[in-house]
Scaffold this active site. Structure first.
Site, short mmCIF file in Angstrom:
data_model
loop_
_atom_site.label_atom_id
_atom_site.label_comp_id
_atom_site.label_asym_id
_atom_site.label_seq_id
_atom_site.Cartn_x
_atom_site.Cartn_y
_atom_site.Cartn_z
N SER A 228 0.84 -1.19 0.00
CA SER A 228 0.00 0.00 0.00
C SER A 228 0.88 1.25 0.00
O SER A 228 1.65 1.46 -0.94
CB SER A 228 -0.96 -0.04 1.19
OG SER A 228 -1.99 0.91 1.06
N ASP A 454 -9.02 -4.87 -5.72
CA ASP A 454 -8.52 -4.04 -4.62
C ASP A 454 -9.40 -2.80 -4.48
O ASP A 454 -9.58 -2.05 -5.44
CB ASP A 454 -7.07 -3.63 -4.91
CG ASP A 454 -6.38 -3.00 -3.72
OD1 ASP A 454 -7.00 -2.14 -3.06
OD2 ASP A 454 -5.22 -3.36 -3.45
N HIS A 481 -7.10 -6.11 -0.27
CA HIS A 481 -6.06 -5.08 -0.37
C HIS A 481 -4.78 -5.63 0.23
O HIS A 481 -4.67 -5.79 1.44
CB HIS A 481 -6.52 -3.82 0.37
CG HIS A 481 -5.48 -2.74 0.38
ND1 HIS A 481 -4.91 -2.24 -0.77
CD2 HIS A 481 -4.91 -2.05 1.42
CE1 HIS A 481 -4.05 -1.29 -0.46
NE2 HIS A 481 -4.02 -1.17 0.87
#
Length: 514
Positions: A228, A454, A481
């Site tokens: 991320s 995602d 995610h």
């Protein structure tokens, strides 16, 4: 006035991460003056003083052999002889023949890499991953985060529990005045090390810290696993220190070419799509609180939550307002495993209760059962102030309207103004620059992993980052995610180990399925 609190910050804070500014990207600071930092020896000890909540205590105690230390780094790399910061570091030693250190970042910005190291070891251990045999698994709390000193501290836990913690306007019903934005910055500066500390929180400085860490750990080259926001950190490191990269795996990847507005609207678009998939799951149940027709789910959801803007409902000893309800839902959209909790929370709304949605927000924000919070939300806000483009109030109002258009399930159904930038009085301008990590020369083979479903870092962005860096791309078909450190997918596990250990990238067009 409704305000965004740590209960509701998951509606906005995470999707506001990773937005870039439009200034020219600066070159990395020279290494002159860093000798004393490179030559330091970390004093490893138990991790008892490196947690902030009982939840972290419990999880980290499950990891045998985890040890922690603090690394000194310059607060300002242009003045290496000046103030310093203490970067909290965690390490789990390799169990076999060691390749080197595998440095990780779990995301955010604002996520604790010390705690993330513990959860990563647990996930990889469950999968019997060879990564734990071949690498010292290392996590660190970036400057301003967690156990690093100074850490960002803008509000007390008691204030968070009273729903009195404004952090941003975007994706919320918050209406700020200039006095409001000035007050929050002054409050953060007071308890976070002063204006100079706030000015040193940008990702470019974190990347420089990571290069100091590489040297201190004794690694000639960096092996990095970023997830991320960690993909932003990795890309910035690659831009600044391409010659120092051994391997870099970027999971849940962000398009480094996207500027602030495009990035934010794209992220909320992803959450709308995830909401609709959750609604289709709900519609399979006879008692679905937003109806059996997924096409009308957004409208039914609005009927449930929009009244909370004017009239919050009881929740966990406090109240749940509109922003808190939407934040709880978004917290659950990160993984399909949490969809039943969303459905339960929506059913409770029909009973005038907000417990489950509030708890979803609590869980995501890191609040433990004793009422202690991590500083995730505050650090996220502060780091983004040094990374993101700053908008005028007019631009902010336009962006908020675009967000509600892209994600109508979040539309409060009222006219709003005052979408001021919470960073407008920050003591320094942003330092990231947009675009970043473009035309990087001398970078070895890297790997991007991206999930098709995602909800916050869209697959299209992962494709773009792979193209920008010249990376191999592993597409993972499914919902969620990030995936690599979970250890739950044998296909992903095998690809990650082959790359990080043996530098073997997947074939072009490679896919895995969740």
């Amino acid at each position: 006035m409704s305000v965004l609190t740590r209960r509701g910050l998951t509606a906005t804070v995470l999707v506001l991460t990773l937005a870039a500014c439009t200034s020219e990207s600066p070159a990395p600071a020279p290494s002159a003056g860093l000798e004393r930092f490179h030559q330091q020896t970390l004093q490893w000890e138990k991790c008892d003083d490196y947690t902030s909540t009982a939840t972290e205590d419990t999880i980290m105690a499950l990891v045998d052999g985890l040890e922690c230390a603090r690394m000194e780094a310059p607060l300002n790399y242009a003045e290496p002889g000046g103030r310093t910061v203490e970067i909290a570091v965690a390490r789990h030693a390799a169990r076999g023949a060691k390749v080197g250190s595998l440095v990780t970042n779990p995301g955010g910005p604002g996520g604790s890499g010390v705690f993330g190291a513990a959860t990563t070891v647990l996930g990889l251990d469950e999968a019997k991953s060879p990564l734990l045999e071949r690498f010292d698994l290392v996590g660190f709390d970036p400057r301003g985060v967690g156990a690093t000193r100074p850490a960002v501290d803008c509000f007390t836990d008691a204030e968070a529990d009273r729903n009195a913690v404004p952090l941003t306007t975007q994706g919320t019903t918050v209406e700020w005045t200039e006095n409001d934005t000035r007050a929050v910055v002054e409050r953060c500066a007071k308890d976070s090390g002063g204006p100079e500390a706030l000015a040193g929180l940008g990702t470019r400085d974190v990347a420089r810290d990571m290069d100091v860490l590489r040297v201190v750990l004794g690694d000639e080259k960096l092996t990095f696993l970023g997830q991320s926001y960690g993909t932003r950190l990795g890309a910035v490191y690659a831009e600044q220190f391409p010659q120092n990269v051994r391997a870099m795996l970027l999971d849940g990847a962000i398009d480094s070419r996207q500027a602030t507005v495009e990035r934010r609207v794209g992220a909320y678009t992803g959450f709308q799509a995830a909401f609709e998939r959750m609604a289709a799951f709900c519609a399979q149940q006879a008692s679905c609180p937003i109806g059996r027709d997924p096409k009308t789910a957004t409208a039914e959801f609005q009927k449930l939550v929009q009244p909370l803007h004017e009239k919050p409902i009881p929740a966990l000893g406090g109240e749940l307002d509109f922003d808190g309800a939407v934040g709880g839902v978004i917290s659950g959209l990160y993984t399909s495993a949490a969809w039943p909790r969303i459905v339960k929370g929506l059913a409770q709304l029909r009973q005038n209760r907000g417990d489950e949605l509030a708890q979803l927000g609590f869980d995501f924000g890191g609040r433990d059962a004793k009422g202690a919070w991590t500083n995730f939300g505050e650090a996220n806000y502060a780091i983004n102030c040094m990374d993101e483009q700053r908008l005028t109030e007019e631009q902010g109002n336009e962006l908020r309207a675009a967000i509600f258009q892209a994600a109508p399930f979040m539309d409060p159904g009222v006219e709003l103004t005052g979408a001021r930038d919470g960073c407008e009085h920050w003591p320094a301008p942003p330092t990231l620059g947009f675009p970043y990590a473009v035309d990087v020369q001398g970078l070895p083979a890297t790997l991007v992993v991206s999930i098709t479903g995602d909800p916050t870092t869209p697959h299209a962005g992962g494709i773009r980052l792979a193209e920008t860096l010249g990376s191999a791309l592993l597409t993972v078909r499914g919902e969620g995610h990030t995936i690599v450190t979970a250890g739950t997918n044998p296909c992903v596990n095998e690809a990650a180990a082959a790359y990080l250990i043996d530098l073997e990238v997947p074939a072009k067009g490679a896919t895995c399925t969740l």
